[in-house]
Design a protein around this motif. Structure first.
Motif, short mmCIF file in Angstrom:
data_model
loop_
_atom_site.label_atom_id
_atom_site.label_comp_id
_atom_site.label_asym_id
_atom_site.label_seq_id
_atom_site.Cartn_x
_atom_site.Cartn_y
_atom_site.Cartn_z
N LEU A 28 -1.70 12.67 -7.11
CA LEU A 28 -0.35 12.75 -7.25
C LEU A 28 0.60 13.69 -6.60
O LEU A 28 1.22 13.69 -5.34
N GLU A 29 0.47 14.56 -6.96
CA GLU A 29 1.66 15.99 -6.28
C GLU A 29 0.86 16.37 -5.50
O GLU A 29 1.81 17.13 -4.68
N THR A 30 -0.29 16.62 -5.22
CA THR A 30 -1.42 16.52 -3.64
C THR A 30 -0.59 15.70 -2.74
O THR A 30 -0.10 15.80 -1.77
N ARG A 31 -0.27 14.62 -2.80
CA ARG A 31 0.44 13.08 -2.18
C ARG A 31 1.93 13.36 -1.77
O ARG A 31 2.29 13.28 -0.56
N GLY B 74 -0.15 3.94 -2.92
CA GLY B 74 -0.89 3.03 -3.21
C GLY B 74 -2.07 2.64 -3.22
O GLY B 74 -3.49 2.90 -3.79
N ASP B 75 -2.84 3.92 -2.24
CA ASP B 75 -4.04 4.14 -2.23
C ASP B 75 -5.04 4.78 -3.46
O ASP B 75 -5.65 4.55 -3.89
N ILE B 76 -3.99 6.17 -3.69
CA ILE B 76 -4.05 6.36 -4.88
C ILE B 76 -4.45 5.89 -6.59
O ILE B 76 -5.11 5.80 -6.96
N LEU B 77 -2.98 4.78 -6.05
CA LEU B 77 -2.74 4.55 -7.63
C LEU B 77 -3.99 3.09 -7.82
O LEU B 77 -4.71 3.21 -8.64
N ARG C 227 1.76 -2.11 1.20
CA ARG C 227 2.13 -2.63 0.09
C ARG C 227 0.60 -3.37 -0.38
O ARG C 227 0.93 -3.74 -1.20
N SER C 228 -0.46 -3.66 0.99
CA SER C 228 -1.32 -4.58 -0.13
C SER C 228 -2.00 -3.54 -1.57
O SER C 228 -2.28 -4.44 -2.36
N GLN C 229 -2.32 -1.92 -1.11
CA GLN C 229 -2.63 -1.35 -2.03
C GLN C 229 -1.71 -1.30 -3.02
O GLN C 229 -2.03 -1.54 -4.18
N ALA C 230 -0.72 -1.19 -3.43
CA ALA C 230 0.23 -1.34 -4.63
C ALA C 230 0.26 -2.71 -4.34
O ALA C 230 0.74 -2.40 -5.92
#
Length: 491
Positions: free
Chosen positions: A58-61, A72-75, A159-162
């Motif tokens: 998350l810090e990198t993003r 969304g992709d990370i989560l 949105r879809s990934q989130a």
């Protein structure tokens, strides 16, 4: 999102300060190592996941947000690992119980905990507070993600990934929210425990606080009232009275009334507005709320608590019930007399609360008829006077009777099977006999179709006499009148 990651320090305190110190002490033999493992569960794995995977990604993003504005992709990739919280949440209740047991059992263990909590790194927070942090973490992620989706355009590629991530996190949050509610309830129980001076053993995960507050209690014998404090749990009601204290408001428990068998009844009285009655096996209380709304709130709380308790215990109760018989013919006539003395329709609710079914007699504390509501004995109808015929209360049915009609004693289950003063009718029902000197009457009455007291006279110019009447099963067309033991006339 950066701001939300800062509380990770609490995981570090929980793991490195509390867990490390307690593990060291356990290694010295002060207490078993299994105790530490039972308290901290898999918090080490949770800390590793956050510190080495979720937080760095998350810090990198965040640092690349201008070029890659999405999370969304990370989560979606890491959210499944949040299920490890389920193991911690599942063990949470056991961990809290284990901590409580060892703080009470071991002075050394308690001293170590207090010493760690006093350190600056702990922020003056208790171990229980730090134990709750992992439980609260997943619901916070859920709220942040919901807020993120509200502000995200419908056609945004993230949105879809989130949404996929939210579904996974929401499932994990459900378990956490349940544990949070239990912890909040436990905190409230501790507050009540202190308010009662530490004299009542109520700090138990099975005890759930439903409602508490001040209310007026109407006296059973006269028209006076006193302010009390009621505490309603899912399984019992505490009737408390104030006591002197220099350290805040304190109360003493006067009576515990179990929810099992409890009934709540709305009463109507022009002189006392907003009244209702709570009847339990141990005690019957007539209460006066501060307003009609307050009264409705209390009644709803009692009714819901009773309903839930019955639902949970219905598998342990017998589905069959006794056919309810009338106590006696005389009880019917007394009921009419009581209605007249209580003032017509106003006594409607009052009568319902004071007349007991046969199956409940002695098992539930009755509502006492007040002294000023009757002018004559509710059994023999003789007028009361302050010198030769004073008022007494039957502890089984609550009727106001004279000394002659209350000169009996019977064991009452609601009072721990202690002998209590009862009227003659209740004595017969509870013991199955009139008294030691009336074996014939008791024997005949026990084999009767109907029995009870009636007023009888053979001469209209003379007053009626109270006699025990029996219609026997073997001769149902004959009415037997008993004027004295072993004296029988057939009509």
């Amino acid at each position: 999102m950066k701001k939300e990651m800062q509380p990770l320090h609490l995981y570090t305190v929980f793991l490195q300060v509390f867990c490390t110190k307690l593990t060291e002490e356990a290694g010295k033999g002060t207490f078993p190592v299994e105790v530490v493992k039972g308290i901290f569960s898999n918090v080490g794995s949770i800390h590793t996941f956050h510190s080495q995977f979720l937080l760095p990604d998350l810090e990198t993003r965040m640092s690349q947000w201008d070029s890659t504005p999405r999370i969304g992709d990370i989560l979606a990739q890491l959210a499944p690992f949040l299920r490890m919280y389920a193991e911690y949440v599942k063990n949470f209740d056991n961990a809290m119980d284990l901590l409580k047991q060892w703080m009470e059992r071991s002075a050394q263990f308690n001293a170590i905990i207090q010493d760690i909590q006093s350190q600056e790194a702990c922020g003056n927070l208790t171990l229980q507070h730090h134990m709750l942090e992992p439980v609260q973490r997943v619901p916070r992620y859920e709220m942040l993600l919901k807020d993120y989706l509200k502000k995200l355009p419908e056609d945004d590629p993230d949105r879809s990934q989130a949404e996929k991530s939210l579904n996974i996190i929401s499932m994990a949050a459900t378990h956490s929210n349940t544990a949070i509610r239990k912890m909040e309830n436990l905190k409230k129980l501790m507050e009540i425990y202190e308010m009662l001076g530490g004299e009542e053993d109520i700090v138990n995960p099975s005890n759930e606080l439903i409602k508490e507050g001040q209310i007026l209690k109407l006296a059973a014998r006269n028209t006076s009232s006193m302010e009390i404090y009621l505490i309603l749990f899912n399984n019992m009601l505490l009737y408390c009275v104030p006591k002197f204290s220099l350290v805040g408001q304190r109360f003493t428990v006067r009576t515990r009334v179990g929810v099992e068998g409890m009934k709540v009844l709305e009463t109507s009285n022009d002189d006392y507005p907003h009244t209702f009655q709570v009847s339990g096996k141990e005690r019957t209380l007539e209460l006066q709320a501060s307003s009609e709304q307050d009264k409705e709130d209390w009644i709803k709380a009692f009714q819901k608590t009773i309903e839930i308790f019955q639902q949970k215990n219905e598998t342990f109760k017998s589905a069959s019930k006794e056919v309810v018989d009338e106590v006696s013919v005389s009880r019917k006539s007394n009921l009419v007399m009581h209605k007249d003395n209580c003032g017509g329709s106003q006594g409607g609710n009052l009568m319902c609360s004071c007349v007991f079914q046969k199956e409940e007699l002695g098992k539930r504390a009755p509502r006492w008829i007040r002294d000023n509501e009757v002018t004559m004995c509710m059994k023999c109808k003789e007028p009361f006077n302050p010198l030769t015929r004073r008022r007494h209360h039957c502890r089984a049915c609550g009727y106001v009777v004279c000394y002659k009609c209350s000169d009996y004693k019977a064991s009452l289950r609601y009072d721990g099977n202690k002998l209590n003063k009862v009227c003659k009718d209740c004595y017969f029902i509870l013991t199955g006999r009139m008294d030691a000197e009336e074996p014939v009457t008791a024997q005949v009455s026990g084999n009767s179709v109907l029995c009870g007291f009636l007023q009888h006279s053979t001469d209209r110019t003379k007053p009626c006499q109270r006699v025990w009447c029996v219609i026997p099963q073997h001769d149902a067309l004959v009415l037997y009148l008993y004027g004295a033991p072993q004296v029988r006339d057939a009509v």
